[in-house]
Scaffold this motif. Structure first.
Motif, PDB file in Angstrom:
ATOM      1  N   ALA A 199       0.815  -1.216   0.000  1.00  0.00           N
ATOM      2  CA  ALA A 199       0.000   0.000   0.000  1.00  0.00           C
ATOM      3  C   ALA A 199       0.851   1.269   0.000  1.00  0.00           C
ATOM      4  O   ALA A 199       0.360   2.341  -0.367  1.00  0.00           O
ATOM      5  CB  ALA A 199      -0.933   0.004   1.208  1.00  0.00           C
ATOM      6  N   ILE A 200       2.114   1.161   0.402  1.00  0.00           N
ATOM      7  CA  ILE A 200       2.976   2.347   0.466  1.00  0.00           C
ATOM      8  C   ILE A 200       4.221   2.188  -0.398  1.00  0.00           C
ATOM      9  O   ILE A 200       5.182   2.933  -0.237  1.00  0.00           O
ATOM     10  CB  ILE A 200       3.391   2.644   1.926  1.00  0.00           C
ATOM     11  CG1 ILE A 200       4.162   1.453   2.524  1.00  0.00           C
ATOM     12  CG2 ILE A 200       2.192   2.983   2.781  1.00  0.00           C
ATOM     13  CD1 ILE A 200       4.888   1.776   3.808  1.00  0.00           C
ATOM     14  N   LYS A 201       4.220   1.231  -1.307  1.00  0.00           N
ATOM     15  CA  LYS A 201       5.437   0.922  -2.065  1.00  0.00           C
ATOM     16  C   LYS A 201       5.902   2.078  -2.950  1.00  0.00           C
ATOM     17  O   LYS A 201       7.087   2.152  -3.289  1.00  0.00           O
ATOM     18  CB  LYS A 201       5.222  -0.327  -2.921  1.00  0.00           C
ATOM     19  CG  LYS A 201       4.184  -0.206  -4.030  1.00  0.00           C
ATOM     20  CD  LYS A 201       4.021  -1.512  -4.782  1.00  0.00           C
ATOM     21  CE  LYS A 201       2.981  -1.401  -5.908  1.00  0.00           C
ATOM     22  NZ  LYS A 201       3.434  -0.474  -6.954  1.00  0.00           N
ATOM     23  N   ASP A 202       5.022   2.973  -3.327  1.00  0.00           N
ATOM     24  CA  ASP A 202       5.405   4.096  -4.184  1.00  0.00           C
ATOM     25  C   ASP A 202       5.657   5.381  -3.409  1.00  0.00           C
ATOM     26  O   ASP A 202       5.902   6.439  -4.004  1.00  0.00           O
ATOM     27  CB  ASP A 202       4.318   4.351  -5.237  1.00  0.00           C
ATOM     28  CG  ASP A 202       4.169   3.196  -6.218  1.00  0.00           C
ATOM     29  OD1 ASP A 202       5.201   2.575  -6.540  1.00  0.00           O
ATOM     30  OD2 ASP A 202       3.035   2.922  -6.643  1.00  0.00           O
ATOM     31  N   GLU A 203       5.608   5.308  -2.088  1.00  0.00           N
ATOM     32  CA  GLU A 203       5.771   6.500  -1.257  1.00  0.00           C
ATOM     33  C   GLU A 203       7.247   6.764  -0.968  1.00  0.00           C
ATOM     34  O   GLU A 203       7.991   5.849  -0.617  1.00  0.00           O
ATOM     35  CB  GLU A 203       5.018   6.340   0.064  1.00  0.00           C
ATOM     36  CG  GLU A 203       3.513   6.169  -0.104  1.00  0.00           C
ATOM     37  CD  GLU A 203       2.824   7.473  -0.445  1.00  0.00           C
ATOM     38  OE1 GLU A 203       3.478   8.542  -0.352  1.00  0.00           O
ATOM     39  OE2 GLU A 203       1.630   7.426  -0.800  1.00  0.00           O
ATOM     40  N   VAL A 204       7.661   8.021  -1.101  1.00  0.00           N
ATOM     41  CA  VAL A 204       9.019   8.403  -0.731  1.00  0.00           C
ATOM     42  C   VAL A 204       9.148   8.449   0.785  1.00  0.00           C
ATOM     43  O   VAL A 204      10.106   7.943   1.363  1.00  0.00           O
ATOM     44  CB  VAL A 204       9.380   9.771  -1.344  1.00  0.00           C
ATOM     45  CG1 VAL A 204      10.746  10.242  -0.843  1.00  0.00           C
ATOM     46  CG2 VAL A 204       9.378   9.688  -2.869  1.00  0.00           C
ATOM     47  N   ILE A 205       8.174   9.060   1.448  1.00  0.00           N
ATOM     48  CA  ILE A 205       8.181   9.142   2.913  1.00  0.00           C
ATOM     49  C   ILE A 205       7.295   8.014   3.418  1.00  0.00           C
ATOM     50  O   ILE A 205       6.152   8.226   3.851  1.00  0.00           O
ATOM     51  CB  ILE A 205       7.690  10.530   3.379  1.00  0.00           C
ATOM     52  CG1 ILE A 205       8.390  11.631   2.586  1.00  0.00           C
ATOM     53  CG2 ILE A 205       7.950  10.721   4.870  1.00  0.00           C
ATOM     54  CD1 ILE A 205       7.834  13.005   2.809  1.00  0.00           C
ATOM     55  N   ASP A 261       7.338   5.909   5.984  1.00  0.00           N
ATOM     56  CA  ASP A 261       6.931   5.742   7.377  1.00  0.00           C
ATOM     57  C   ASP A 261       5.712   6.592   7.711  1.00  0.00           C
ATOM     58  O   ASP A 261       4.747   6.114   8.319  1.00  0.00           O
ATOM     59  CB  ASP A 261       8.092   6.052   8.337  1.00  0.00           C
ATOM     60  CG  ASP A 261       8.840   7.328   7.976  1.00  0.00           C
ATOM     61  OD1 ASP A 261       8.390   8.067   7.079  1.00  0.00           O
ATOM     62  OD2 ASP A 261       9.895   7.585   8.603  1.00  0.00           O
ATOM     63  N   CYS A 262       5.719   7.855   7.271  1.00  0.00           N
ATOM     64  CA  CYS A 262       4.570   8.727   7.524  1.00  0.00           C
ATOM     65  C   CYS A 262       3.348   8.280   6.722  1.00  0.00           C
ATOM     66  O   CYS A 262       2.210   8.404   7.199  1.00  0.00           O
ATOM     67  CB  CYS A 262       4.927  10.172   7.198  1.00  0.00           C
ATOM     68  SG  CYS A 262       6.122  10.903   8.357  1.00  0.00           S
ATOM     69  N   ALA A 263       3.590   7.767   5.512  1.00  0.00           N
ATOM     70  CA  ALA A 263       2.478   7.254   4.711  1.00  0.00           C
ATOM     71  C   ALA A 263       1.840   6.057   5.392  1.00  0.00           C
ATOM     72  O   ALA A 263       0.612   5.896   5.378  1.00  0.00           O
ATOM     73  CB  ALA A 263       2.971   6.872   3.320  1.00  0.00           C
ATOM     74  N   LEU A 264       2.652   5.216   6.003  1.00  0.00           N
ATOM     75  CA  LEU A 264       2.129   4.053   6.721  1.00  0.00           C
ATOM     76  C   LEU A 264       1.290   4.499   7.915  1.00  0.00           C
ATOM     77  O   LEU A 264       0.179   3.978   8.145  1.00  0.00           O
ATOM     78  CB  LEU A 264       3.288   3.170   7.185  1.00  0.00           C
ATOM     79  CG  LEU A 264       2.929   1.870   7.888  1.00  0.00           C
ATOM     80  CD1 LEU A 264       2.107   0.956   6.978  1.00  0.00           C
ATOM     81  CD2 LEU A 264       4.199   1.145   8.349  1.00  0.00           C
ATOM     82  N   ALA A 265       1.792   5.464   8.669  1.00  0.00           N
ATOM     83  CA  ALA A 265       1.045   5.975   9.820  1.00  0.00           C
ATOM     84  C   ALA A 265      -0.266   6.605   9.380  1.00  0.00           C
ATOM     85  O   ALA A 265      -1.304   6.437  10.030  1.00  0.00           O
ATOM     86  CB  ALA A 265       1.888   6.996  10.576  1.00  0.00           C
ATOM     87  N   ARG A 266      -0.229   7.326   8.278  1.00  0.00           N
ATOM     88  CA  ARG A 266      -1.440   7.976   7.766  1.00  0.00           C
ATOM     89  C   ARG A 266      -2.494   6.945   7.385  1.00  0.00           C
ATOM     90  O   ARG A 266      -3.682   7.094   7.693  1.00  0.00           O
ATOM     91  CB  ARG A 266      -1.066   8.845   6.570  1.00  0.00           C
ATOM     92  CG  ARG A 266      -2.130   9.813   6.118  1.00  0.00           C
ATOM     93  CD  ARG A 266      -1.550  10.932   5.274  1.00  0.00           C
ATOM     94  NE  ARG A 266      -0.705  10.453   4.195  1.00  0.00           N
ATOM     95  CZ  ARG A 266       0.612  10.656   4.119  1.00  0.00           C
ATOM     96  NH1 ARG A 266       1.239  11.324   5.074  1.00  0.00           N
ATOM     97  NH2 ARG A 266       1.306  10.200   3.104  1.00  0.00           N
ATOM     98  N   ALA A 267      -2.058   5.873   6.711  1.00  0.00           N
ATOM     99  CA  ALA A 267      -2.994   4.829   6.295  1.00  0.00           C
ATOM    100  C   ALA A 267      -3.606   4.119   7.493  1.00  0.00           C
ATOM    101  O   ALA A 267      -4.804   3.821   7.519  1.00  0.00           O
ATOM    102  CB  ALA A 267      -2.285   3.828   5.393  1.00  0.00           C
ATOM    103  N   VAL A 268      -2.784   3.854   8.515  1.00  0.00           N
ATOM    104  CA  VAL A 268      -3.285   3.166   9.706  1.00  0.00           C
ATOM    105  C   VAL A 268      -4.270   4.043  10.465  1.00  0.00           C
ATOM    106  O   VAL A 268      -5.337   3.584  10.904  1.00  0.00           O
ATOM    107  CB  VAL A 268      -2.116   2.749  10.624  1.00  0.00           C
ATOM    108  CG1 VAL A 268      -2.634   2.230  11.967  1.00  0.00           C
ATOM    109  CG2 VAL A 268      -1.265   1.680   9.947  1.00  0.00           C
ATOM    110  N   LYS A 269      -3.957   5.327  10.595  1.00  0.00           N
ATOM    111  CA  LYS A 269      -4.852   6.220  11.333  1.00  0.00           C
ATOM    112  C   LYS A 269      -6.151   6.421  10.580  1.00  0.00           C
ATOM    113  O   LYS A 269      -7.231   6.506  11.197  1.00  0.00           O
ATOM    114  CB  LYS A 269      -4.156   7.563  11.595  1.00  0.00           C
ATOM    115  CG  LYS A 269      -4.849   8.399  12.673  1.00  0.00           C
ATOM    116  CD  LYS A 269      -3.988   9.564  13.123  1.00  0.00           C
ATOM    117  CE  LYS A 269      -4.581  10.236  14.350  1.00  0.00           C
ATOM    118  NZ  LYS A 269      -3.749  11.376  14.829  1.00  0.00           N
ATOM    119  N   ARG A 270      -6.084   6.492   9.261  1.00  0.00           N
ATOM    120  CA  ARG A 270      -7.306   6.639   8.470  1.00  0.00           C
ATOM    121  C   ARG A 270      -8.207   5.414   8.593  1.00  0.00           C
ATOM    122  O   ARG A 270      -9.422   5.514   8.382  1.00  0.00           O
ATOM    123  CB  ARG A 270      -6.946   6.869   7.003  1.00  0.00           C
ATOM    124  CG  ARG A 270      -6.460   8.285   6.701  1.00  0.00           C
ATOM    125  CD  ARG A 270      -6.024   8.399   5.253  1.00  0.00           C
ATOM    126  NE  ARG A 270      -5.585   9.764   4.931  1.00  0.00           N
ATOM    127  CZ  ARG A 270      -4.991  10.107   3.791  1.00  0.00           C
ATOM    128  NH1 ARG A 270      -4.768   9.177   2.869  1.00  0.00           N
ATOM    129  NH2 ARG A 270      -4.625  11.340   3.576  1.00  0.00           N
TER     130      ARG A 270
END
Length: 253
Positions: free
Chosen positions: A97-103, A105-114
């Motif tokens: 789900a975050i394989k194309d994200e540069v940042i 770790d923050c993308a992972l946190a954002r997805a989990v919180k959402r």
């Protein structure tokens, strides 16, 4: 199957019981994700100037209290030491789900919180990065890869950020060249800025005088942010740990 996955970098050393303490904290507070900002070396001149400022600006972008508040939409994480529940990771589609994200770790946190789960961000005093930044170029590469992506590649946000940095961190020392009320306003503002910065400087074991250097760090971080934006618009991927980042895979040669 494990209840948690612990994500960390190869250049970070952890004291004994670090994982146990993090897992205990996550379990006691029903956290789907818990991460800690590891301690970065601040030994040479460039590190003393830029490392505390990096942590300070990160905390401005991702206020720990807001990140940890389930009612807040702000989400952030520090990838150096990140614990995530297996079921929470699966619920968002896994690492893919975050394989194309540069940042990432923050993308992972954002997805989990959402997804409606609780996250936590704090300081990982038991963990220390072994990566040194001997030269300005070392730090430049780290910041330039993520600064513009952090702003969503938005020219408007870039301009707003640079103006905000100039007003908040550069104007106070420049006002010292003025006279009368402007001089005293600049002195007061610089003093308040140094006071706000001092806890971060002290955390890194540095002299209080380093708290006065935040305007100089602001100039360099602003330049790194501009460089990050220029590289993006020129379709040049930033270099990080021997590879290009920031350009879609289909655009890379």
């Amino acid at each position: 199957d494990p209840a948690y996955y612990w994500l960390t970098d190869a250049d970070i050393t952890h004291r004994p019981q670090t994982l146990a303490a993090l897992a205990s904290h996550a379990g006691a507070n029903r956290l789907a994700l818990a991460s800690g900002m590891v301690r970065l070396p601040a030994e040479n001149a460039w590190e003393k100037l830029l490392v505390p400022a990096f942590i300070f600006y990160f905390a401005l972008l991702y206020p720990f209290r807001a990140v940890n508040d389930p009612a807040s939409r702000i989400a952030g994480a520090a990838g150096g030491s990140l614990l995530i529940r297996r079921d929470a990771l699966e619920a968002i589609g896994g690492i893919a789900a975050i394989k194309d994200e540069v940042i990432d770790d923050c993308a992972l946190a954002r997805a989990v919180k959402r997804s409606g789960r609780n996250i936590w961000l704090g300081l990982a005093e038991r963990s220390r990065s072994l990566r040194r930044h001997e030269h300005l170029a070392d730090f430049w590469a780290m910041v330039a890869r993520s600064a513009y992506p952090q702003l969503g590649h938005s020219p408007i946000l870039l301009v707003m950020t640079l103006v905000g940095m100039a007003v908040a961190f550069l104007a106070p020392p420049l006002l010292l060249f003025a006279e009368g009320a402007a001089f005293w306003a600049g002195a007061l503002a610089w003093g308040l800025m140094a006071g706000a910065y001092w806890p971060t400087v002290r955390y890194h074991g540095l002299s209080p005088l380093w708290a006065l250097t935040l305007p100089a760090a602001a100039v360099l971080f602003s330049a790194m942010t501009i460089a990050s934006a220029v590289a993006h618009h020129q379709n040049r991927p930033a270099r990080w740990r021997g590879r290009g980042v920031g350009i879609a895979d289909t655009e890379r040669p």
